[in-house]
Design a protein around this motif. Structure first.
Motif: not given
Length: 195
Positions: A138-152, A172-175
């Motif tokens: 969940l954390t990695i997915n959220k970070s990837l969504d915030e990251m621009p595709l061309g940036g570092e 926590g995990l969503n039930k």
């Protein structure tokens, strides 16, 4: 077995290269042209079975047998068919792909996927590991969504442990809500089927 039923119907020599026409014995089945280079132990069949599946076709094996090459050349034994396939180090044309900065999307995908499979295997062994992996995904997915595709990516995610502040931020995990009514939904085929 298929190689034994094939015959070489024509042979054309073009310098060091030889062009073979390979077909089934006594039938009018399709014939395939196979280019062979005996000095370099290279064969190339028009059916493109090796290029699509990664295994030599019976036509190419027939030509190798005709060239008196009894062992399959190492160029035709891909890493995925060897014991080292699970090492996680992908090679492209004999070079380590990890140090290559000019990798395209497919190469990056092929390098990342085996690592995620290893993580999934380790993470599903216990409930604690499973919950940890779910939070990290969940954390990695959220970070990837915030990251621009061309940036570092500014954060360094290497060397994460359970003590880092990044993991502390994980929610926590969503039930998931259960089905209402307790019955599963039926498809139109199941509804129309006579009992």
């Amino acid at each position: 077995m298929k190689t034994l039923s094939l015959v070489i119907k024509e042979l054309n020599e073009m310098g060091i290269l030889r062009e073979y026409v390979v077909g089934s014995f006594g039938t009018n089945d399709p014939k395939y042209k196979v280019m062979g280079d005996p000095s370099n132990e290279v064969v190339n069949c028009a059916c493109n079975h090796f290029e699509t599946v990664g295994i030599l076709c019976c036509h190419a094996l027939k030509v190798l047998d005709n060239l008196d090459i009894k062992l399959i050349p190492s160029a035709y034994i891909l890493k995925r068919w060897t014991h080292e396939a699970r090492d996680g180090i992908l090679e492209k044309h004999g070079l380590d792909a990890r140090g290559n900065g000019d990798m395209d999307v497919t190469d990056r995908y092929r390098e990342v996927c085996p690592e995620f499979v290893k993580i999934a295997v380790k993470g599903s062994q216990t409930i604690r590991r499973y919950e940890f992996i779910k939070k990290m995904i969940l954390t990695i997915n959220k970070s990837l969504d915030e990251m621009p595709l061309g940036g570092e990516f500014r954060r360094n995610l290497t060397g994460l442990s359970e003590d880092t502040s990044l993991i502390a931020k994980c929610t926590g995990l969503n039930k998931k809500d259960g089905r209402k009514g307790g019955k599963r939904h039926k498809s139109c085929l199941e509804k129309n089927k006579r009992k």
